[in-house]
Enzyme design. Structure first.
Site, PDB file in Angstrom:
ATOM      1  N   LYS A 117       0.846  -1.215   0.000  1.00  0.00           N
ATOM      2  CA  LYS A 117       0.000   0.000   0.000  1.00  0.00           C
ATOM      3  C   LYS A 117       0.877   1.261   0.000  1.00  0.00           C
ATOM      4  CE  LYS A 117      -2.063  -1.380   3.822  1.00  0.00           C
ATOM      5  NZ  LYS A 117      -1.393  -2.698   4.009  1.00  0.00           N
ATOM      6  N   ARG A 163      -9.928   0.510   8.565  1.00  0.00           N
ATOM      7  CA  ARG A 163      -9.462  -0.840   8.872  1.00  0.00           C
ATOM      8  C   ARG A 163     -10.529  -1.669   9.566  1.00  0.00           C
ATOM      9  NH1 ARG A 163      -3.800   0.123   8.934  1.00  0.00           N
ATOM     10  NH2 ARG A 163      -2.574  -1.739   9.309  1.00  0.00           N
ATOM     11  N   ARG A 165      11.790  -5.539   4.802  1.00  0.00           N
ATOM     12  CA  ARG A 165      11.531  -4.108   4.590  1.00  0.00           C
ATOM     13  C   ARG A 165      12.419  -3.236   5.482  1.00  0.00           C
ATOM     14  NH1 ARG A 165       5.634  -1.626   5.379  1.00  0.00           N
ATOM     15  NH2 ARG A 165       5.826  -2.650   7.402  1.00  0.00           N
ATOM     16  N   ARG A 223      11.194  -1.577  11.147  1.00  0.00           N
ATOM     17  CA  ARG A 223      10.086  -1.355  12.083  1.00  0.00           C
ATOM     18  C   ARG A 223      10.036  -2.484  13.109  1.00  0.00           C
ATOM     19  NH1 ARG A 223       4.796   0.111   8.484  1.00  0.00           N
ATOM     20  NH2 ARG A 223       3.876  -1.316   9.988  1.00  0.00           N
ATOM     21  N   ARG A 282      -0.578  -9.447  12.912  1.00  0.00           N
ATOM     22  CA  ARG A 282      -1.180  -8.388  12.074  1.00  0.00           C
ATOM     23  C   ARG A 282      -2.048  -8.997  10.981  1.00  0.00           C
ATOM     24  NH1 ARG A 282       4.295  -5.608  10.608  1.00  0.00           N
ATOM     25  NH2 ARG A 282       3.112  -4.442   9.047  1.00  0.00           N
TER      26      ARG A 282
HETATM   27  P1  AP5 Z   1       4.814  -1.606   1.832  1.00  0.00           P
HETATM   28  O1  AP5 Z   1       4.426  -0.775   0.648  1.00  0.00           O
HETATM   29  O2  AP5 Z   1       5.568  -0.943   2.937  1.00  0.00           O
HETATM   30  O3  AP5 Z   1       3.550  -2.418   2.379  1.00  0.00           O
HETATM   31  P2  AP5 Z   1       2.251  -1.909   3.137  1.00  0.00           P
HETATM   32  O4  AP5 Z   1       1.078  -2.600   2.527  1.00  0.00           O
HETATM   33  O5  AP5 Z   1       2.209  -0.403   3.166  1.00  0.00           O
HETATM   34  O6  AP5 Z   1       2.523  -2.546   4.553  1.00  0.00           O
HETATM   35  P3  AP5 Z   1       2.417  -1.980   6.050  1.00  0.00           P
HETATM   36  O7  AP5 Z   1       3.163  -2.947   6.922  1.00  0.00           O
HETATM   37  O8  AP5 Z   1       2.853  -0.550   6.147  1.00  0.00           O
HETATM   38  O9  AP5 Z   1       0.924  -2.096   6.285  1.00  0.00           O
HETATM   39  P4  AP5 Z   1       0.250  -2.218   7.633  1.00  0.00           P
HETATM   40  O10 AP5 Z   1      -1.157  -2.059   7.200  1.00  0.00           O
HETATM   41  O11 AP5 Z   1       0.577  -3.434   8.405  1.00  0.00           O
HETATM   42  O12 AP5 Z   1       0.911  -1.055   8.508  1.00  0.00           O
HETATM   43  P5  AP5 Z   1       0.458   0.418   8.891  1.00  0.00           P
HETATM   44  O13 AP5 Z   1       1.646   1.261   8.896  1.00  0.00           O
HETATM   45  O14 AP5 Z   1      -0.743   0.849   8.123  1.00  0.00           O
HETATM   46  O15 AP5 Z   1       5.687  -2.843   1.241  1.00  0.00           O
HETATM   47  C1  AP5 Z   1       6.272  -3.806   2.107  1.00  0.00           C
HETATM   48  C2  AP5 Z   1       7.644  -4.234   1.558  1.00  0.00           C
HETATM   49  O16 AP5 Z   1       7.468  -4.925   0.323  1.00  0.00           O
HETATM   50  C3  AP5 Z   1       8.589  -3.073   1.246  1.00  0.00           C
HETATM   51  O17 AP5 Z   1       9.886  -3.463   1.591  1.00  0.00           O
HETATM   52  C4  AP5 Z   1       8.476  -2.859  -0.282  1.00  0.00           C
HETATM   53  O18 AP5 Z   1       9.686  -2.401  -0.825  1.00  0.00           O
HETATM   54  C5  AP5 Z   1       8.124  -4.264  -0.751  1.00  0.00           C
HETATM   55  N1  AP5 Z   1       7.155  -4.286  -1.838  1.00  0.00           N
HETATM   56  C6  AP5 Z   1       5.982  -3.597  -1.897  1.00  0.00           C
HETATM   57  N2  AP5 Z   1       5.296  -3.921  -3.010  1.00  0.00           N
HETATM   58  C7  AP5 Z   1       6.047  -4.847  -3.655  1.00  0.00           C
HETATM   59  C8  AP5 Z   1       5.882  -5.601  -4.870  1.00  0.00           C
HETATM   60  N3  AP5 Z   1       4.781  -5.469  -5.625  1.00  0.00           N
HETATM   61  N4  AP5 Z   1       6.846  -6.491  -5.226  1.00  0.00           N
HETATM   62  C9  AP5 Z   1       7.944  -6.660  -4.436  1.00  0.00           C
HETATM   63  N5  AP5 Z   1       8.190  -5.989  -3.302  1.00  0.00           N
HETATM   64  C10 AP5 Z   1       7.243  -5.086  -2.915  1.00  0.00           C
HETATM   65  O19 AP5 Z   1      -0.089   0.190  10.404  1.00  0.00           O
HETATM   66  C11 AP5 Z   1       0.803  -0.168  11.443  1.00  0.00           C
HETATM   67  C12 AP5 Z   1       0.031  -0.285  12.752  1.00  0.00           C
HETATM   68  O20 AP5 Z   1      -0.593   0.977  13.073  1.00  0.00           O
HETATM   69  C13 AP5 Z   1      -1.138  -1.290  12.741  1.00  0.00           C
HETATM   70  O21 AP5 Z   1      -0.696  -2.611  13.018  1.00  0.00           O
HETATM   71  C14 AP5 Z   1      -2.041  -0.713  13.845  1.00  0.00           C
HETATM   72  O22 AP5 Z   1      -1.540  -1.028  15.125  1.00  0.00           O
HETATM   73  C15 AP5 Z   1      -1.894   0.788  13.662  1.00  0.00           C
HETATM   74  N6  AP5 Z   1      -2.908   1.360  12.764  1.00  0.00           N
HETATM   75  C16 AP5 Z   1      -2.680   1.988  11.581  1.00  0.00           C
HETATM   76  N7  AP5 Z   1      -3.848   2.377  11.018  1.00  0.00           N
HETATM   77  C17 AP5 Z   1      -4.838   1.983  11.865  1.00  0.00           C
HETATM   78  C18 AP5 Z   1      -6.242   2.087  11.821  1.00  0.00           C
HETATM   79  N8  AP5 Z   1      -6.882   2.656  10.771  1.00  0.00           N
HETATM   80  N9  AP5 Z   1      -6.956   1.567  12.855  1.00  0.00           N
HETATM   81  C19 AP5 Z   1      -6.347   0.980  13.890  1.00  0.00           C
HETATM   82  N10 AP5 Z   1      -5.003   0.860  13.997  1.00  0.00           N
HETATM   83  C20 AP5 Z   1      -4.245   1.353  12.991  1.00  0.00           C
END
Ligand code: AP5
Length: 217
Positions: free
Chosen positions: A13, A88, A127, A160, A171
């Site tokens: 994402k 979410r 990552r 992270r 997660r």
């Molecule tokens: P990346 O693009 O970083 O993946 P992502 O989908 O953004 O993953 P996240 O881990 O950031 O998502 P998340 O939803 O768990 O975390 P968030 O920060 O929102 O890509 C990942 C890796 O793969 C990278 O190294 C990239 O280079 C590689 N890659 C990407 N695409 C690729 C491809 N097509 N091919 C090959 N390699 C690729 O949330 C974190 C925490 O915050 C949650 O656990 C929760 O505690 C809290 N939180 C956040 N939002 C909320 C909410 N709305 N409600 C409640 N709690 C929340």
């Protein structure tokens, strides 16, 4: 354009949001990035959410909904938005619709990045993130030119704390229980656009642009 980006942790994402931000100049709002910034600055909010974020659980709905309301009230997203990591839960999705109805800025598309568990684990354990600008790297697929240093801003690159296999599995479980229903919610509204996110980044981006072209987006 007004988008929400959905999909499991590690589906890509944030990576896709970086591409769309450069390509289409759509403001990127990531609740994960906002929460990590609060934690880094050790604010009262950062202290409150740390235990949820680091264990892979969800921060309470009312806390993240308040953050999103603030974003929408300060004019940052007047020309469009790309919400990453929000909504979410169904509660968040319904509250978001209520906010956007008042503002007359409804979601155009919900982009669903569909990725499998083995792919997610490989991506997240490899990552690395820039501490200053949140640029995203991967030790194999997309390493920084100089080890430990961000290509974009020269900032320090780190891993992270929630990117370890045990927390990634938590997660993923939380995602399946709470966020999968949000996908059905947007599907029922006819707004869901699904992309196979096991493919490499370039293919994901090209396939999404084709979908936008075919729908006049
Ligand atoms: P990346 O693009 O970083 O993946 P992502 O989908 O953004 O993953 P996240 O881990 O950031 O998502 P998340 O939803 O768990 O975390 P968030 O920060 O929102 O890509 C990942 C890796 O793969 C990278 O190294 C990239 O280079 C590689 N890659 C990407 N695409 C690729 C491809 N097509 N091919 C090959 N390699 C690729 O949330 C974190 C925490 O915050 C949650 O656990 C929760 O505690 C809290 N939180 C956040 N939002 C909320 C909410 N709305 N409600 C409640 N709690 C929340």
């Amino acid at each position: 354009m007004r988008l929400v980006l959905l999909g499991p942790p590690g589906a890509g994402k944030g990576t896709l949001a970086g591409f769309l931000n450069k390509e289409l100049d759509i403001p990127h709002v990531s609740t994960g990035d906002i929460l990590r910034e609060e934690m880094k600055n050790n604010t009262p909010l950062g202290q409150e959410v740390k235990k949820y974020v680091e264990s892979g659980g969800l921060v309470p709905d009312e806390v993240v909904i308040k953050l999103i309301k603030n974003k929408f009230s300060n004019g940052e997203v007047d020309k469009g938005y790309m919400l990453d990591g929000f909504p979410r839960t169904e509660v968040q999705a319904k509250d978001l619709d209520a906010i956007l109805t008042i503002l007359d800025k409804p979601v155009d598309y919900a982009v669903y990045l569909d990725a499998s568990l083995p792919v997610v684990i490989e991506r997240l354990t490899g990552r690395r993130i820039c501490r200053s600008c949140s640029a995203i790297f991967h030790i194999k697929n997309n390493p920084p030119k100089k080890e430990g240093v961000c290509d974009e801003c020269g900032g320090e690159i780190y891993q992270r704390p929630d990117d370890n296999e045990e927390t990634i599995r938590t997660r993923m479980d939380v995602y399946l229980e709470n966020t999968k229903p949000v996908i059905d919610y947007y599907n029922a509204q006819g707004k869901l656009k699904k992309v196979d996110a096991d493919k490499d980044s370039q293919e994901v981006q090209e396939n999404l642009m084709k979908i936008f072209d075919s729908t006049g987006g």
